[in-house]
Design a protein around this motif. Structure first.
Motif, PDB file in Angstrom:
ATOM      1  N   ARG A 176       0.833  -1.210   0.000  1.00 36.52           N
ATOM      2  CA  ARG A 176       0.000   0.000   0.000  1.00 36.52           C
ATOM      3  C   ARG A 176       0.863   1.254   0.000  1.00 36.52           C
ATOM      4  N   GLU A 180      -0.033   1.798  -6.297  1.00 40.74           N
ATOM      5  CA  GLU A 180      -1.428   2.211  -6.277  1.00 40.74           C
ATOM      6  C   GLU A 180      -2.166   1.619  -7.465  1.00 40.74           C
ATOM      7  N   GLN A 184      -1.451  -2.337  -7.287  1.00 37.09           N
ATOM      8  CA  GLN A 184      -1.568  -2.461  -5.834  1.00 37.09           C
ATOM      9  C   GLN A 184      -2.601  -3.544  -5.511  1.00 37.09           C
ATOM     10  N   GLU A 307      -7.674  -1.559   0.242  1.00 31.95           N
ATOM     11  CA  GLU A 307      -6.778  -0.785  -0.634  1.00 31.95           C
ATOM     12  C   GLU A 307      -6.736   0.671  -0.216  1.00 31.95           C
ATOM     13  N   SER A 308      -5.565   1.310  -0.441  1.00 32.63           N
ATOM     14  CA  SER A 308      -5.539   2.754  -0.228  1.00 32.63           C
ATOM     15  C   SER A 308      -5.722   3.413  -1.586  1.00 32.63           C
ATOM     16  N   ALA A 314      -7.566   3.910   3.418  1.00 38.46           N
ATOM     17  CA  ALA A 314      -7.780   2.463   3.429  1.00 38.46           C
ATOM     18  C   ALA A 314      -8.719   2.103   4.581  1.00 38.46           C
TER      19      ALA A 314
END
Ligand SMILES: [Fe+2]
Ligand SMILES: [Fe+2]
Length: 346
Positions: A176, A180, A184, A307-308, A314
């Motif tokens: 993370r 991205e 990611q 996920e961020s 996140a």
């Protein structure tokens, strides 16, 4: 924070300074010039033409010289799939378009650096090779070239080793931090699936098979336009219909590759199927959904939730696990129970 800026056009240097200074100390390097001392640079920013072979070679050299700089941002035209893949293949940790996005991304990096544990942190070889394998497969698909499964295979093995040695939490945190978007997501799903398989004591062969299915599960997204794939926010119904084609596209891309395992194809095609028949693309019901797919689906949803994203933080692992438990009739309860340790403790 010090930013090491690499470019092939001298006029870009004052332009980037105007955007970033005085908040950041910009140290510039023109491609072809000898190496510049960076001191403790927090980010490497590359804005150069990634179509030119000579420039690419020089960037490769700089990436090796500056490998201790944790964040490597590349400025790339937003809609050029090929150049984005090239940037990741060179070792980019983020791809941005200029100029506002550069400043925004650097601010995020600064925040993350403050929160990060002390000591130099660089992306692990497993993350770098996983991202490079995904980048090369996505680029091959977009260029109509054959996919090389060997890269995915060796990247998956490194991810398995990394999680066996350092645990899942370290993997999730690092992925993370360093990647991205779709890459990611794929790296997170693979980590979660591998952690899950290890938790329920799969054999080494089965851990690898599930890991490969996870690495490849969203490969069909290489054919989805970036305007849909990277859209910040809800897709409209037409976009959603296009997005939902990715499992079938992935299956079609892989099905004729020599040596492809049928279980992996099953995972790629069916990871959005639910036990109650409400999933897609084949609306399968419980008896038709294999164990590997059931594990992959749980890992996929969990990874998507934690996920961020640039536009939202996140979700915590606890909240994500609660959401999975609330998906009545869609996921296998006994597997979800076993997943609790993976979700919350691993
Ligand atoms: Fe998917
Ligand atoms: Fe996915």
């Amino acid at each position: 924070m010090r930013v090491h800026f690499v470019t092939d056009e001298p006029e870009k240097i004052p332009a980037i300074r105007a955007v970033l200074e005085p908040r950041y100390l910009v140290v510039s390097q023109l491609l072809g010039d000898s190496a510049t001392q960076t001191g403790a640079a927090g980010a490497l920013l590359v804005d150069a033409d990634l179509r030119k072979a000579a420039g690419i070679e020089q960037i490769r050299l700089i990436m090796r010289q500056q490998k201790r700089i944790p964040e490597k941002l590349f400025v790339v035209e937003k809609h050029s799939h090929h150049l984005i893949a090239q940037a990741y293949a060179l070792g980019a940790t983020s791809v941005v378009s200029r100029p506002r996005e550069v400043a925004f991304r650097l601010a995020q990096i600064e925040e993350a650096a403050k929160a990060t544990r002390a000591g130099a942190a660089i992306a692990s070889p497993a993350i770098t090779s996983g991202a490079a394998a995904l980048a090369s497969m996505f680029a091959a698909i977009r260029d109509g070239q054959p996919i090389n499964l060997c890269d995915a295979d060796s990247a998956t093995s490194q991810i398995v080793d990394s999680i066996e040695q350092n645990g899942l939490s370290a993997w999730l945190e690092d992925v993370r931090r360093y990647h991205e978007g779709t890459f990611q997501h794929c790296l997170l799903v693979t980590g979660v699936a591998v952690g899950f398989a290890l938790e329920i004591r799969f054999s080494g062969r089965d851990v690898k098979r599930l890991g490969m299915a996870a690495t490849l599960h969203d490969i069909g997204k290489a054919r989805i336009p970036l305007s849909i794939l990277d859209k910040p926010g809800q897709l409209d119904p037409d976009e959603e219909a296009i997005m939902r084609r990715h499992p079938e596209i992935g299956y079609e891309l892989l099905k004729d590759l020599p040596g492809i395992n049928p279980d992996i194809l099953d995972g790629v095609r069916h990871h959005h199927e639910y036990l109650d028949g409400s999933g897609y693309p084949d609306a399968l019901k419980a008896p038709e959904i294999s164990d590997l797919v059931r594990l992959l689906t749980i890992s996929d949803i969990f990874a998507a939730l934690i996920e961020s994203r640039p536009y939202r933080p996140a979700m915590s692992r606890e909240s994500a696990y609660k959401i999975l438990c609330g998906m009545d009739g869609k996921l296998e309860q006994s597997l979800l129970k076993a997943f609790r340790t993976v979700a919350l403790l691993a």
